[in-house]
Design a protein around this motif. Structure first.
Motif, PDB file in Angstrom:
ATOM      1  N   TRP A  99      25.394 -38.247 -15.331  1.00 56.20           N
ATOM      2  CA  TRP A  99      24.187 -38.508 -16.186  1.00 56.20           C
ATOM      3  C   TRP A  99      23.078 -38.320 -15.986  1.00 56.20           C
ATOM      4  CZ3 TRP A  99      24.749 -41.643 -20.341  1.00 56.20           C
ATOM      5  CH2 TRP A  99      23.199 -42.287 -20.748  1.00 56.20           C
ATOM      6  N   LYS A 100      22.164 -37.912 -16.920  1.00 54.45           N
ATOM      7  CA  LYS A 100      20.728 -37.332 -16.969  1.00 54.45           C
ATOM      8  C   LYS A 100      19.935 -38.241 -17.618  1.00 54.45           C
ATOM      9  CE  LYS A 100      22.263 -33.280 -15.261  1.00 54.45           C
ATOM     10  NZ  LYS A 100      22.656 -33.366 -14.028  1.00 54.45           N
ATOM     11  N   PRO A 101      18.794 -38.618 -17.339  1.00 52.32           N
ATOM     12  CA  PRO A 101      17.774 -39.533 -17.716  1.00 52.32           C
ATOM     13  C   PRO A 101      17.668 -39.292 -19.320  1.00 52.32           C
ATOM     14  CG  PRO A 101      17.037 -38.711 -15.787  1.00 52.32           C
ATOM     15  CD  PRO A 101      18.044 -38.149 -16.094  1.00 52.32           C
ATOM     16  N   TRP A 102      17.462 -37.708 -19.777  1.00 47.99           N
ATOM     17  CA  TRP A 102      17.090 -37.554 -21.185  1.00 47.99           C
ATOM     18  C   TRP A 102      18.220 -38.086 -22.171  1.00 47.99           C
ATOM     19  CZ3 TRP A 102      21.178 -34.473 -22.960  1.00 47.99           C
ATOM     20  CH2 TRP A 102      21.556 -33.939 -21.987  1.00 47.99           C
ATOM     21  N   LEU A 103      19.645 -38.260 -21.499  1.00 46.40           N
ATOM     22  CA  LEU A 103      20.506 -38.876 -22.410  1.00 46.40           C
ATOM     23  C   LEU A 103      20.424 -40.462 -22.937  1.00 46.40           C
ATOM     24  CD1 LEU A 103      23.574 -38.083 -20.011  1.00 46.40           C
ATOM     25  CD2 LEU A 103      23.436 -37.156 -22.447  1.00 46.40           C
ATOM     26  N   ASN A 104      19.526 -41.015 -22.359  1.00 44.81           N
ATOM     27  CA  ASN A 104      18.856 -42.468 -23.110  1.00 44.81           C
ATOM     28  C   ASN A 104      18.422 -42.035 -24.491  1.00 44.81           C
ATOM     29  OD1 ASN A 104      19.799 -44.133 -20.812  1.00 44.81           O
ATOM     30  ND2 ASN A 104      17.916 -42.958 -19.846  1.00 44.81           N
ATOM     31  N   GLU A 105      17.925 -40.807 -24.868  1.00 48.00           N
ATOM     32  CA  GLU A 105      17.531 -40.820 -26.136  1.00 48.00           C
ATOM     33  C   GLU A 105      18.874 -40.874 -27.337  1.00 48.00           C
ATOM     34  OE1 GLU A 105      15.266 -37.246 -27.132  1.00 48.00           O
ATOM     35  OE2 GLU A 105      14.605 -37.117 -25.013  1.00 48.00           O
ATOM     36  N   TRP A 106      19.982 -40.577 -26.888  1.00 45.54           N
ATOM     37  CA  TRP A 106      21.005 -40.558 -27.766  1.00 45.54           C
ATOM     38  C   TRP A 106      22.131 -41.782 -27.334  1.00 45.54           C
ATOM     39  CZ3 TRP A 106      19.246 -35.870 -26.070  1.00 45.54           C
ATOM     40  CH2 TRP A 106      18.593 -34.749 -26.928  1.00 45.54           C
ATOM     41  N   ILE A 107      22.037 -42.134 -26.052  1.00 41.69           N
ATOM     42  CA  ILE A 107      22.702 -43.211 -25.658  1.00 41.69           C
ATOM     43  C   ILE A 107      22.053 -44.443 -25.494  1.00 41.69           C
ATOM     44  CG2 ILE A 107      24.678 -44.027 -24.208  1.00 41.69           C
ATOM     45  CD1 ILE A 107      25.477 -40.778 -24.068  1.00 41.69           C
ATOM     46  N   SER A 108      21.542 -45.154 -26.127  1.00 39.19           N
ATOM     47  CA  SER A 108      20.335 -45.993 -25.749  1.00 39.19           C
ATOM     48  C   SER A 108      20.688 -47.178 -24.730  1.00 39.19           C
ATOM     49  CB  SER A 108      19.744 -46.781 -27.348  1.00 39.19           C
ATOM     50  OG  SER A 108      20.964 -47.390 -27.784  1.00 39.19           O
ATOM     51  N   ALA A 109      22.048 -47.533 -24.530  1.00 37.06           N
ATOM     52  CA  ALA A 109      22.639 -48.416 -23.739  1.00 37.06           C
ATOM     53  C   ALA A 109      22.641 -47.856 -22.195  1.00 37.06           C
ATOM     54  CB  ALA A 109      23.782 -49.217 -24.393  1.00 37.06           C
ATOM     55  N   GLY A 110      22.718 -46.413 -22.436  1.00 38.66           N
ATOM     56  CA  GLY A 110      22.766 -45.995 -21.015  1.00 38.66           C
ATOM     57  C   GLY A 110      24.388 -45.931 -20.543  1.00 38.66           C
ATOM     58  N   GLU A 112      25.507 -48.440 -19.337  1.00 39.60           N
ATOM     59  CA  GLU A 112      25.972 -49.722 -19.529  1.00 39.60           C
ATOM     60  C   GLU A 112      26.688 -49.694 -20.916  1.00 39.60           C
ATOM     61  OE1 GLU A 112      25.795 -52.120 -17.075  1.00 39.60           O
ATOM     62  OE2 GLU A 112      24.744 -50.200 -16.123  1.00 39.60           O
ATOM     63  N   ASP A 113      26.858 -48.891 -21.537  1.00 41.76           N
ATOM     64  CA  ASP A 113      27.561 -48.887 -23.063  1.00 41.76           C
ATOM     65  C   ASP A 113      29.157 -48.917 -22.693  1.00 41.76           C
ATOM     66  OD1 ASP A 113      28.894 -48.274 -25.517  1.00 41.76           O
ATOM     67  OD2 ASP A 113      27.074 -46.869 -26.009  1.00 41.76           O
ATOM     68  N   GLU A 114      29.598 -50.099 -23.110  1.00 39.96           N
ATOM     69  CA  GLU A 114      30.954 -50.294 -22.698  1.00 39.96           C
ATOM     70  C   GLU A 114      32.019 -49.139 -23.632  1.00 39.96           C
ATOM     71  OE1 GLU A 114      32.323 -52.343 -20.817  1.00 39.96           O
ATOM     72  OE2 GLU A 114      30.493 -52.713 -19.839  1.00 39.96           O
ATOM     73  N   SER A 115      31.430 -48.486 -24.507  1.00 34.83           N
ATOM     74  CA  SER A 115      32.027 -47.676 -25.566  1.00 34.83           C
ATOM     75  C   SER A 115      31.778 -46.185 -25.108  1.00 34.83           C
ATOM     76  CB  SER A 115      31.835 -47.758 -26.866  1.00 34.83           C
ATOM     77  OG  SER A 115      30.456 -47.381 -27.153  1.00 34.83           O
ATOM     78  N   LEU A 116      31.259 -45.998 -23.933  1.00 33.11           N
ATOM     79  CA  LEU A 116      30.867 -44.672 -23.449  1.00 33.11           C
ATOM     80  C   LEU A 116      32.199 -44.250 -22.705  1.00 33.11           C
ATOM     81  CD1 LEU A 116      28.798 -42.571 -23.157  1.00 33.11           C
ATOM     82  CD2 LEU A 116      28.007 -43.801 -20.949  1.00 33.11           C
ATOM     83  N   ALA A 117      32.399 -42.884 -23.204  1.00 32.15           N
ATOM     84  CA  ALA A 117      33.388 -42.389 -22.473  1.00 32.15           C
ATOM     85  C   ALA A 117      33.272 -40.735 -22.027  1.00 32.15           C
ATOM     86  CB  ALA A 117      34.815 -42.284 -23.354  1.00 32.15           C
ATOM     87  N   LEU A 118      34.294 -40.204 -21.602  1.00 37.97           N
ATOM     88  CA  LEU A 118      33.984 -38.483 -21.196  1.00 37.97           C
ATOM     89  C   LEU A 118      35.165 -38.213 -21.717  1.00 37.97           C
ATOM     90  CD1 LEU A 118      33.476 -38.664 -17.447  1.00 37.97           C
ATOM     91  CD2 LEU A 118      31.766 -38.161 -18.986  1.00 37.97           C
ATOM     92  N   LEU A 119      34.552 -36.755 -22.335  1.00 40.95           N
ATOM     93  CA  LEU A 119      35.468 -35.809 -23.046  1.00 40.95           C
ATOM     94  C   LEU A 119      35.840 -34.742 -22.014  1.00 40.95           C
ATOM     95  CD1 LEU A 119      37.243 -35.047 -25.414  1.00 40.95           C
ATOM     96  CD2 LEU A 119      35.310 -34.270 -26.361  1.00 40.95           C
ATOM     97  N   LYS A 120      36.979 -34.540 -21.564  1.00 38.91           N
ATOM     98  CA  LYS A 120      37.299 -33.477 -20.728  1.00 38.91           C
ATOM     99  C   LYS A 120      38.204 -32.320 -21.312  1.00 38.91           C
ATOM    100  CE  LYS A 120      39.565 -33.035 -16.066  1.00 38.91           C
ATOM    101  NZ  LYS A 120      40.312 -33.960 -14.795  1.00 38.91           N
ATOM    102  N   ILE A 121      37.628 -31.124 -21.496  1.00 40.70           N
ATOM    103  CA  ILE A 121      38.468 -29.948 -22.059  1.00 40.70           C
ATOM    104  C   ILE A 121      39.017 -29.231 -20.889  1.00 40.70           C
ATOM    105  CG2 ILE A 121      38.247 -28.259 -23.589  1.00 40.70           C
ATOM    106  CD1 ILE A 121      37.641 -30.714 -25.088  1.00 40.70           C
ATOM    107  N   HIS A 122      40.252 -29.149 -21.024  1.00 43.46           N
ATOM    108  CA  HIS A 122      41.008 -28.189 -20.096  1.00 43.46           C
ATOM    109  C   HIS A 122      41.071 -27.079 -20.791  1.00 43.46           C
ATOM    110  CE1 HIS A 122      42.315 -31.690 -17.637  1.00 43.46           C
ATOM    111  NE2 HIS A 122      42.557 -32.508 -18.625  1.00 43.46           N
ATOM    112  N   MET A 123      40.332 -26.035 -20.425  1.00 43.17           N
ATOM    113  CA  MET A 123      40.705 -24.710 -20.803  1.00 43.17           C
ATOM    114  C   MET A 123      41.956 -23.996 -20.787  1.00 43.17           C
ATOM    115  SD  MET A 123      36.441 -23.440 -19.950  1.00 43.17           S
ATOM    116  CE  MET A 123      36.963 -23.084 -18.244  1.00 43.17           C
ATOM    117  N   GLU A 124      42.342 -23.336 -21.976  1.00 45.34           N
ATOM    118  CA  GLU A 124      43.399 -22.890 -21.823  1.00 45.34           C
ATOM    119  C   GLU A 124      43.239 -21.150 -22.056  1.00 45.34           C
ATOM    120  OE1 GLU A 124      46.153 -24.357 -24.354  1.00 45.34           O
ATOM    121  OE2 GLU A 124      46.945 -26.127 -22.949  1.00 45.34           O
ATOM    122  N   LYS A 125      42.395 -21.123 -23.034  1.00 45.55           N
ATOM    123  CA  LYS A 125      41.883 -19.467 -23.298  1.00 45.55           C
ATOM    124  C   LYS A 125      40.533 -19.449 -23.542  1.00 45.55           C
ATOM    125  CE  LYS A 125      46.329 -17.821 -25.231  1.00 45.55           C
ATOM    126  NZ  LYS A 125      46.769 -16.984 -26.251  1.00 45.55           N
TER     127      LYS A 125
END
Length: 148
Positions: A99-110, A112-125
Motif C-alpha cells: 500500500w502507498k498513500p497516493w492509492l487513496n486517490e483511486w481507492i477511497s476506502a483504502g 478497509e475496502d472489502e472488495s479490494l484484492a490483489l492481481l498476481k501475474i505469474h510471468m511465463e514469457k
C-alpha cells in the motif's frame, strides 16, 4: 536459464514505466485491455497489481487465467510484452505491504475496502523490442511451468 538475471533485464526495462496495459479475454473470446498500475515485481517471475473483486476483468480472469501485460515508453523506444497466468489474491498482509498513500486517490476506502484484492501475474514469457536487431527478443520463458 538464469531467471533472476533475466528478471533484472525486465525490471530495468520497465522501471520508469508505471502503467501496464493488461489484456484479458472476454466471454466471447474478444481481447480487452485496460491500464493497470504496477505495484511490485519479483525475481521469481511475479507482477502485482491492486484490483477490485467486482470488475469485469476479474470475472474474465476467473474464466481464463491467460493474460498479457504491455509496457511501452515511446520516447525511450521500449516495448515489453509479458505473457502469463493471472491469480486473484485476497491477502490483507500483502496488501498492507504494497500500500502507498497516493492509492487513496483511486481507492477511497483504502485498505478497509472489502472488495479490494490483489492481481498476481505469474510471468511465463517476456519479450522486448530490440531496435538494433529490429525484432522481439525473448528474455524469459517459463511457459512449461505449472501454477497452482
Amino acid at each position: 536459464m538464469n531467471y533472476c538475471q533475466n528478471y533484472n533485464v525486465f525490471r530495468d526495462l520497465i522501471k520508469d514505466i508505471k502503467i501496464a496495459m493488461l489484456s484479458t479475454q472476454d466471454h466471447l473470446g474478444c481481447i480487452r485491455s485496460i491500464p493497470m498500475m504496477t505495484m511490485k515485481t519479483e525475481c521469481e517471475g511475479v507482477v502485482w497489481f491492486f484490483t477490485n473483486f467486482n470488475t469485469e476483468k476479474v470475472s474474465e480472469i476467473r474464466e481464463n487465467r491467460c493474460v498479457n501485460l504491455a509496457y511501452t515508453d515511446v520516447e525511450r523506444g521500449i516495448y515489453v510484452s509479458v505473457s502469463g497466468k493471472a491469480e486473484i489474491v485476497n491477502n490483507r498482509s500483502k496488501m498492507q505491504e504494497m500500500w502507498k498513500p497516493w492509492l487513496n486517490e483511486w481507492i477511497s476506502a483504502g485498505l478497509e475496502d472489502e472488495s479490494l484484492a490483489l492481481l498476481k501475474i505469474h510471468m511465463e514469457k517476456i519479450e522486448y523490442w530490440n531496435e538494433e536487431e529490429g525484432k522481439m527478443v525473448q528474455i524469459w520463458d517459463q511457459s512449461q511451468a505449472v501454477y497452482s
